[in-house]
Design a protein around this motif. Structure first.
Motif, short mmCIF file in Angstrom:
data_model
loop_
_atom_site.label_atom_id
_atom_site.label_comp_id
_atom_site.label_asym_id
_atom_site.label_seq_id
_atom_site.Cartn_x
_atom_site.Cartn_y
_atom_site.Cartn_z
N THR A 78 0.85 -1.19 0.00
CA THR A 78 0.00 0.00 0.00
C THR A 78 0.88 1.23 0.00
O THR A 78 1.75 1.39 0.85
CB THR A 78 -0.91 0.01 1.23
OG1 THR A 78 -0.10 -0.08 2.40
CG2 THR A 78 -1.89 -1.15 1.20
N ALA A 79 0.67 2.06 -0.99
CA ALA A 79 1.43 3.30 -1.09
C ALA A 79 0.77 4.34 -0.19
O ALA A 79 -0.45 4.34 -0.01
CB ALA A 79 1.45 3.78 -2.54
N PRO A 80 1.54 5.26 0.37
CA PRO A 80 0.94 6.29 1.22
C PRO A 80 0.02 7.18 0.37
O PRO A 80 0.30 7.50 -0.78
CB PRO A 80 2.13 7.07 1.74
CG PRO A 80 3.27 6.71 0.87
CD PRO A 80 2.97 5.37 0.28
N LYS A 81 -1.09 7.57 0.98
CA LYS A 81 -2.07 8.39 0.26
C LYS A 81 -1.56 9.82 0.20
O LYS A 81 -0.99 10.34 1.16
CB LYS A 81 -3.41 8.34 0.97
CG LYS A 81 -4.04 6.96 0.94
CD LYS A 81 -5.37 6.98 1.62
CE LYS A 81 -5.97 5.59 1.60
NZ LYS A 81 -7.27 5.54 2.25
N PRO A 82 -1.77 10.46 -0.94
CA PRO A 82 -1.34 11.86 -1.04
C PRO A 82 -2.20 12.74 -0.13
O PRO A 82 -3.36 12.42 0.16
CB PRO A 82 -1.54 12.21 -2.50
CG PRO A 82 -2.52 11.21 -3.02
CD PRO A 82 -2.36 9.99 -2.17
#
Length: 90
Positions: A78-82
């Motif tokens: 999971t990529a960090p949310k902008p």
């Protein structure tokens, strides 16, 4: 056709005696012959090795497919949310 054994005599200086030596043909001097039995043993051993290898491969693939299967969601990182940009006050 068998050859006649040749005999040679020679004087040995180390023990001061006359020694007699017989010269054997190469086939008679060998301890054993490579025959069908040796070939059969080698082929059977090779076949058993192949069978055991195949069984181990099958067992390994069976074990791999039946142990905790990994789902697609577990593989994804999971990529960090902008940060949300909107009506924020400075």
């Amino acid at each position: 056709m068998p050859r006649k054994l040749e005999t040679h005599t020679h004087w040995e200086n180390s023990d001061q005696r006359l020694h007699e030596e017989k010269e054997l043909p190469a086939t008679e001097a060998k301890q054993g012959h490579m025959g069908r039995r040796v070939l059969a043993v080698l082929l059977v051993a090779l076949a058993l090795t192949a069978v055991v290898w195949a069984l181990v491969e099958l067992w390994g693939s069976y074990e791999a497919s039946h142990t905790a299967p990994v789902t697609a969601t577990e593989n994804q990182t999971t990529a960090p949310k902008p940060p949300v940009q909107g009506n924020s006050q400075p």
